[in-house]
Design an enzyme around this catalytic site. Structure first.
Site, PDB file in Angstrom:
ATOM      1  N   HIS A  53       0.856  -1.201   0.000  1.00 45.39           N
ATOM      2  CA  HIS A  53       0.000   0.000   0.000  1.00 45.39           C
ATOM      3  C   HIS A  53       0.878   1.233   0.000  1.00 45.39           C
ATOM      4  CE1 HIS A  53       0.718  -0.560   4.299  1.00 45.39           C
ATOM      5  NE2 HIS A  53       0.270   0.652   4.551  1.00 45.39           N
ATOM      6  N   HIS A  55       1.420   3.928   1.909  1.00 40.19           N
ATOM      7  CA  HIS A  55       1.984   4.700   3.039  1.00 40.19           C
ATOM      8  C   HIS A  55       3.513   4.798   2.937  1.00 40.19           C
ATOM      9  CE1 HIS A  55      -1.823   4.100   5.692  1.00 40.19           C
ATOM     10  NE2 HIS A  55      -1.925   5.133   4.886  1.00 40.19           N
ATOM     11  N   ASP A  57       5.898   4.764   5.021  1.00 34.94           N
ATOM     12  CA  ASP A  57       6.762   3.830   5.752  1.00 34.94           C
ATOM     13  C   ASP A  57       6.786   2.450   5.085  1.00 34.94           C
ATOM     14  OD1 ASP A  57       4.081   3.405   6.689  1.00 34.94           O
ATOM     15  OD2 ASP A  57       4.869   2.351   8.450  1.00 34.94           O
ATOM     16  N   HIS A  58       6.127   2.332   3.926  1.00 34.05           N
ATOM     17  CA  HIS A  58       6.162   1.095   3.130  1.00 34.05           C
ATOM     18  C   HIS A  58       6.753   1.328   1.737  1.00 34.05           C
ATOM     19  CE1 HIS A  58       3.480  -1.312   5.861  1.00 34.05           C
ATOM     20  NE2 HIS A  58       3.364  -0.084   6.335  1.00 34.05           N
ATOM     21  N   HIS A 111      -7.465  -0.680   5.486  1.00 39.85           N
ATOM     22  CA  HIS A 111      -6.408   0.194   6.020  1.00 39.85           C
ATOM     23  C   HIS A 111      -6.187   1.344   5.037  1.00 39.85           C
ATOM     24  CE1 HIS A 111      -2.736   1.359   8.103  1.00 39.85           C
ATOM     25  NE2 HIS A 111      -2.064   1.263   6.975  1.00 39.85           N
ATOM     26  N   ASP A 128      -0.239  -3.786   6.349  1.00 40.68           N
ATOM     27  CA  ASP A 128      -0.838  -3.273   7.588  1.00 40.68           C
ATOM     28  C   ASP A 128      -2.304  -3.702   7.730  1.00 40.68           C
ATOM     29  OD1 ASP A 128       1.529  -2.041   8.193  1.00 40.68           O
ATOM     30  OD2 ASP A 128       0.837  -0.004   7.778  1.00 40.68           O
ATOM     31  N   HIS A 166       4.721  -4.676  11.022  1.00 42.72           N
ATOM     32  CA  HIS A 166       5.083  -3.951  12.245  1.00 42.72           C
ATOM     33  C   HIS A 166       5.195  -4.906  13.431  1.00 42.72           C
ATOM     34  CE1 HIS A 166       4.626   0.263  10.896  1.00 42.72           C
ATOM     35  NE2 HIS A 166       3.658  -0.194  10.125  1.00 42.72           N
TER      36      HIS A 166
HETATM   37 ZN   LIG Z   1      -0.001   1.681   6.490  1.00 38.62          ZN
END
Ligand SMILES: [Zn+2]
Length: 254
Positions: A53, A55, A57-58, A111, A128, A166
């Site tokens: 996805h 985001h 942090d990905h 998400h 996530d 995570h």
């Molecule tokens: Zn995420």
């Protein structure tokens, strides 16, 4: 034989590197620096980035990784992924011939609106969405969508290894214990996870059968979870989606 190694990034992210000692696929590189260090240390040639996805942090490492290596970037067709070359949706298959690995794509919105998972080689890379003993927050989708996505993942074989992104297991398990206190499988998991975290050992991958036995978000049809949701909401919630919606909101403030 494939190795699946957790490269740590930020506070609690794992960037999974799937490799066979020669070639590597990188799942959700939020940061390039630790991935580049691992690839160089292990003398691995990366052959693909797989994003679940959008985001940061990905995906935040995509651009920098591509400055050092040329490779395709797979990700959800319906999200804005940096340097995306192959937009994916449900029932697509990613063929990673260098790793002799085929990954089926599953649409799992909730998400984010276009979130996807990759499933193959008895392994699930679910970003996530499904966490160990928990699930992701609902940022773009609806609770109904997130519930359906989790049910789709729960229908995979029991022995599936769950590689989420995570290290949230300890805090997730505290919430699960509060609402499912008499679950013996959960009590056993608490002991194991506390021991792992005491020694800074990743609690992942998880096993889907253990998630089905202990993860409250996969257990919304169980009487203990329904009872807890009813007590907390002071309503009679009978259908699993309403129970899921209640405990997902509750977890945000726990
Ligand atoms: Zn995420």
């Amino acid at each position: 034989m494939l190795n699946i190694y957790p490269v740590r990034a930020f506070k609690d992210n794992y960037i999974w590197v799937i490799h066979n000692q020669h070639y590597a696929a990188i799942v959700d590189p939020g940061s390039a620096t630790p991935v580049l260090a691992y690839l160089q240390q292990q003398k691995l040639q990366p052959i693909a980035i797989l994003n679940t996805h959008h985001h940061n942090d990905h995906t935040g490492g995509n651009v920098t990784l591509l400055q050092s290596y040329t490779m395709p970037v797979y990700g959800p067709a319906n999200e804005n992924i940096p340097e995306l070359t192959h937009g994916l949706k449900e029932s697509d298959v990613v063929h990673l011939s260098e790793l002799s690995l085929d990954l089926a794509v599953l649409d799992i919105p909730g998400h984010t609106a276009g979130h996807i998972a990759y499933y193959g080689g008895k392994s699930l890379f679910c970003g996530d969405t499904l966490f160990a003993c928990g699930c992701g927050r609902i940022f773009e989708g609806t609770a109904q969508q997130m519930y359906a996505s989790l049910q789709k993942l729960a229908s995979l074989p029991d022995e599936t290894l769950v590689y989420c992104t995570h290290e949230y297991t300890l805090s997730n398990i505290r919430f699960a214990s509060a609402i499912d206190a008499s679950n013996p499988a959960l009590a056993q998991r608490v002991i194991e996870v506390e021991e792992q975290r005491k020694h800074d050992i990743p609690t992942l991958p998880s096993i889907l059968a253990i998630e089905k036995a202990t993860n409250p978000f996969l257990r919304c049809n169980q009487s203990a979870i329904i009872h807890a949701a009813n007590q907390h909401s002071r309503k009679i919630l009978s259908d699993p989606v309403s129970v899921f919606t209640e405990i997902r909101k509750w977890k945000d403030t726990f």
